[in-house]
Motif scaffolding. Sequence first.
Motif, PDB file in Angstrom:
ATOM      1  N   ILE A  94       2.195 -84.038 -35.457  1.00  0.00           N
ATOM      2  CA  ILE A  94       1.487 -83.161 -36.381  1.00  0.00           C
ATOM      3  C   ILE A  94       0.132 -82.832 -35.779  1.00  0.00           C
ATOM      4  N   THR A  95      -0.145 -81.552 -35.635  1.00  0.00           N
ATOM      5  CA  THR A  95      -1.441 -81.100 -35.151  1.00  0.00           C
ATOM      6  C   THR A  95      -2.250 -80.609 -36.337  1.00  0.00           C
ATOM      7  N   VAL A  96      -3.379 -81.259 -36.580  1.00  0.00           N
ATOM      8  CA  VAL A  96      -4.278 -80.871 -37.669  1.00  0.00           C
ATOM      9  C   VAL A  96      -5.359 -79.992 -37.071  1.00  0.00           C
ATOM     10  N   PHE A  97      -5.473 -78.772 -37.595  1.00  0.00           N
ATOM     11  CA  PHE A  97      -6.466 -77.866 -37.029  1.00  0.00           C
ATOM     12  C   PHE A  97      -7.586 -77.612 -38.028  1.00  0.00           C
ATOM     13  N   ASP A  98      -8.763 -77.317 -37.469  1.00  0.00           N
ATOM     14  CA  ASP A  98      -9.899 -76.987 -38.309  1.00  0.00           C
ATOM     15  C   ASP A  98      -9.524 -75.827 -39.216  1.00  0.00           C
ATOM     16  N   SER A  99      -9.753 -75.987 -40.496  1.00  0.00           N
ATOM     17  CA  SER A  99      -9.329 -74.984 -41.456  1.00  0.00           C
ATOM     18  C   SER A  99      -9.951 -73.626 -41.148  1.00  0.00           C
ATOM     19  N   GLY A 100      -9.156 -72.617 -41.267  1.00  0.00           N
ATOM     20  CA  GLY A 100      -9.591 -71.258 -40.957  1.00  0.00           C
ATOM     21  C   GLY A 100      -8.397 -70.452 -40.499  1.00  0.00           C
ATOM     22  N   ALA A 101      -8.603 -69.174 -40.370  1.00  0.00           N
ATOM     23  CA  ALA A 101      -7.507 -68.289 -39.981  1.00  0.00           C
ATOM     24  C   ALA A 101      -7.179 -68.464 -38.507  1.00  0.00           C
ATOM     25  N   GLY A 111       8.357 -61.351 -25.627  1.00  0.00           N
ATOM     26  CA  GLY A 111       8.956 -61.835 -26.864  1.00  0.00           C
ATOM     27  C   GLY A 111       8.360 -63.145 -27.333  1.00  0.00           C
ATOM     28  N   THR A 112       7.068 -63.340 -27.088  1.00  0.00           N
ATOM     29  CA  THR A 112       6.422 -64.593 -27.467  1.00  0.00           C
ATOM     30  C   THR A 112       5.214 -64.341 -28.370  1.00  0.00           C
ATOM     31  N   VAL A 113       4.963 -65.297 -29.232  1.00  0.00           N
ATOM     32  CA  VAL A 113       3.755 -65.324 -30.050  1.00  0.00           C
ATOM     33  C   VAL A 113       3.009 -66.614 -29.711  1.00  0.00           C
ATOM     34  N   VAL A 114       1.748 -66.482 -29.354  1.00  0.00           N
ATOM     35  CA  VAL A 114       0.954 -67.645 -28.937  1.00  0.00           C
ATOM     36  C   VAL A 114      -0.277 -67.748 -29.830  1.00  0.00           C
ATOM     37  N   TYR A 115      -0.537 -68.955 -30.324  1.00  0.00           N
ATOM     38  CA  TYR A 115      -1.739 -69.238 -31.094  1.00  0.00           C
ATOM     39  C   TYR A 115      -2.629 -70.176 -30.291  1.00  0.00           C
ATOM     40  N   ALA A 116      -3.918 -69.874 -30.224  1.00  0.00           N
ATOM     41  CA  ALA A 116      -4.912 -70.818 -29.725  1.00  0.00           C
ATOM     42  C   ALA A 116      -5.431 -71.597 -30.927  1.00  0.00           C
ATOM     43  N   VAL A 117      -5.181 -72.895 -30.943  1.00  0.00           N
ATOM     44  CA  VAL A 117      -5.433 -73.708 -32.130  1.00  0.00           C
ATOM     45  C   VAL A 117      -6.582 -74.685 -31.876  1.00  0.00           C
ATOM     46  N   PRO A 118      -7.649 -74.633 -32.685  1.00  0.00           N
ATOM     47  CA  PRO A 118      -8.719 -75.638 -32.585  1.00  0.00           C
ATOM     48  C   PRO A 118      -8.260 -76.948 -33.212  1.00  0.00           C
ATOM     49  N   VAL A 119      -8.141 -77.994 -32.408  1.00  0.00           N
ATOM     50  CA  VAL A 119      -7.538 -79.246 -32.867  1.00  0.00           C
ATOM     51  C   VAL A 119      -8.598 -80.177 -33.452  1.00  0.00           C
ATOM     52  N   ALA A 120      -8.323 -80.678 -34.655  1.00  0.00           N
ATOM     53  CA  ALA A 120      -9.177 -81.697 -35.268  1.00  0.00           C
ATOM     54  C   ALA A 120      -8.616 -83.093 -35.019  1.00  0.00           C
ATOM     55  N   ALA A 121      -7.294 -83.233 -35.065  1.00  0.00           N
ATOM     56  CA  ALA A 121      -6.651 -84.530 -34.850  1.00  0.00           C
ATOM     57  C   ALA A 121      -5.172 -84.306 -34.608  1.00  0.00           C
ATOM     58  N   ARG A 122      -4.533 -85.325 -34.057  1.00  0.00           N
ATOM     59  CA  ARG A 122      -3.085 -85.303 -33.873  1.00  0.00           C
ATOM     60  C   ARG A 122      -2.487 -86.584 -34.439  1.00  0.00           C
ATOM     61  N   LEU A 123      -1.286 -86.457 -34.995  1.00  0.00           N
ATOM     62  CA  LEU A 123      -0.542 -87.604 -35.499  1.00  0.00           C
ATOM     63  C   LEU A 123       0.813 -87.643 -34.829  1.00  0.00           C
ATOM     64  N   ASP A 124       1.280 -88.862 -34.527  1.00  0.00           N
ATOM     65  CA  ASP A 124       2.650 -88.975 -34.032  1.00  0.00           C
ATOM     66  C   ASP A 124       3.586 -89.195 -35.206  1.00  0.00           C
ATOM     67  N   ALA A 133     -11.756 -84.492 -29.669  1.00  0.00           N
ATOM     68  CA  ALA A 133     -13.155 -84.201 -29.387  1.00  0.00           C
ATOM     69  C   ALA A 133     -13.476 -82.777 -29.816  1.00  0.00           C
ATOM     70  N   ASP A 134     -14.734 -82.555 -30.174  1.00  0.00           N
ATOM     71  CA  ASP A 134     -15.158 -81.209 -30.555  1.00  0.00           C
ATOM     72  C   ASP A 134     -14.818 -80.219 -29.446  1.00  0.00           C
ATOM     73  N   GLY A 135     -14.312 -79.062 -29.847  1.00  0.00           N
ATOM     74  CA  GLY A 135     -13.983 -78.026 -28.872  1.00  0.00           C
ATOM     75  C   GLY A 135     -12.580 -78.111 -28.298  1.00  0.00           C
ATOM     76  N   THR A 136     -11.808 -79.157 -28.697  1.00  0.00           N
ATOM     77  CA  THR A 136     -10.441 -79.293 -28.200  1.00  0.00           C
ATOM     78  C   THR A 136      -9.568 -78.170 -28.751  1.00  0.00           C
ATOM     79  N   GLN A 137      -8.815 -77.557 -27.877  1.00  0.00           N
ATOM     80  CA  GLN A 137      -7.877 -76.513 -28.287  1.00  0.00           C
ATOM     81  C   GLN A 137      -6.512 -76.776 -27.661  1.00  0.00           C
ATOM     82  N   THR A 138      -5.501 -76.293 -28.329  1.00  0.00           N
ATOM     83  CA  THR A 138      -4.155 -76.338 -27.778  1.00  0.00           C
ATOM     84  C   THR A 138      -3.482 -75.005 -28.046  1.00  0.00           C
ATOM     85  N   GLN A 139      -2.428 -74.722 -27.318  1.00  0.00           N
ATOM     86  CA  GLN A 139      -1.681 -73.484 -27.517  1.00  0.00           C
ATOM     87  C   GLN A 139      -0.309 -73.790 -28.099  1.00  0.00           C
TER      88      GLN A 139
END
Length: 574
Positions: A94-101, A111-124, A133-139
């Motif tokens: 589970i990727t928890v992202f900073d709330s926002g659009a 045929g791809t859709v890609v989101y750049a996601v600001p990560v707040a935390a991850r859960l297994d 860490a602040d500024g962490t992003q994932t795609q």
Amino acid sequence: MRLRLAAWAAVIAVVLAACATIPTSGPVNEGGGQVESVDPFVPFAEGPRVDDPVTAIVSGFIRATAAGFASDFSVAREYLTAEARASWDPLAQITVFDSGALTPDYDEAAGTVVYAVPVAARLDGAGRMVEAADGTQTQLKFTMAQDDEGQWRIAELDDGSLLAEANFTRLFQSVSLIFATPDQSAAVPELRWLPLTNVATWAARELVAGPSAWLAAGVATGFPAGSALAVDSVVVTDGVAAVGLTGESAGSVDERALALAQLRLTLTALPGIRDVTASVGGVPLSAEEADLSRDPIADPLAAVIAGGRLGLWDGDALRVTAEDAGAVPDGTDALALSYDDARVAYRVGGARIVVSDALAGGVDSLQDYDADLATPTGRVAAEPVLEGTGLLAPSFDRFGWLWSAEASDPTRLIAVDGEGGVLRLDAQWLAGREPVGVSVSRDGSRVLVVSRAGSQTVVEVAAVVRADGGEPVSVGEPLAVGANVREVADAIWVDDLTVGLLGTRSGDETVPLWLATVGGRTTEDSTVPDAVAISARHGDRSITLVSADGAVRERAGTGWAGIATGIQDLAYAG
């Protein structure tokens, strides 16, 4: 939309009807105090509509995934192709992202859709959180395809789910899974984040599965290898949770006693559960339940250095050694108090750690402190136990071992017994870093280590493996905590899941205080401009700060209130 409006209309009608029945006259009657539990918030989810464009399919899938934590993800799967629907595991991560659009990037040719996601935390999948860490992003990448009817669906995606932080806090609950110290005298919690829906089942399942790898060597559990729930549901009836276990879950008499205590402490901490019953293969699990105490609490006495003398502070009165007992040497700092209040340790000149029993007689052997007391002559009786270069502030554990480390040998933690015997425990994961602080949890099963790698501060907690008598044997691989902590001046355990990290002053800013949850998030507070040391008895309301001018302050609402002056250092047991 009609369905949503109809639902809201029904809610409003019910509320208005309830308001109409509120009496406006008559006697006041006492209620029974029973309040129905509130169901967890469930985000609205609807399946794909005919001829939805690609971006609407992906955004609808993300919304439906959030709702899936309160159901079975069936609506979310409607957005996938048949193949993806069969293979996608929404709980793998589970990727928890900073709330926002989130803004999608649609590559029509690929045929791809890609989101750049600001990560707040991850859960297994077991609810273990890793703070980002602040500024962490994932795609996140979704590969799209049209089905036989020309409708867009997601054909390829990674396992796992994406949740806005606002939804995460409503849908997940922090749960302390309770394990035990190897001597089975104290509880050791491990924090997990589990879905609110049927949280008792999730908690029991993860408890029975055992502690995480980083903690396992330092704790005991009453569930033998291969233990599992007999049915994938813990039923709660009238506040009693019934836990059914498989036949492989029945260990020895001692293990059964420990397992019952673990289940009770873990599950009765959840809302609506006051008791637990357990059965193995349908037969009630019977044993005299083990007695586990939560987070041994230090005595209300704190050791102090005041006017060059050792002393004790009970929260009201300050008492110090007599003049003939001698003074601590110049350059003394980093006071530590043993759990039996009989020994104090302190650092001299950064290169020597000594231990004294000058306070062993307790407050009755001391005298009231007065700033006009004569400076004692001579040196207080103390025994050197460590010599080195750049020794860290000492920390006692509940077994009487004194812990430290030194900058010249960063890959080993040092433990000294009551007779002065020295153990150097391997910690190769500290290679290439400068150790800053070491502190052992009150249960004795975990050690907090703060270090620096270049300009980065690293905060970690590792399991302490002990022999039967409490002697440290080794230190395990660490768990990272406090992802966004900066430079640290002092580090302590605040309670059994929280560490306090006192920062350093930068310019005109106040000194920061971070409270980092082991297995959870970190919060930052401000202290006072000249805070140099921190201690705590139990919980964040007991945190005390020592300032460079000798003032001692404790929590008072959202600020800090002065409680003593003239103190060079103060430390509760630990």
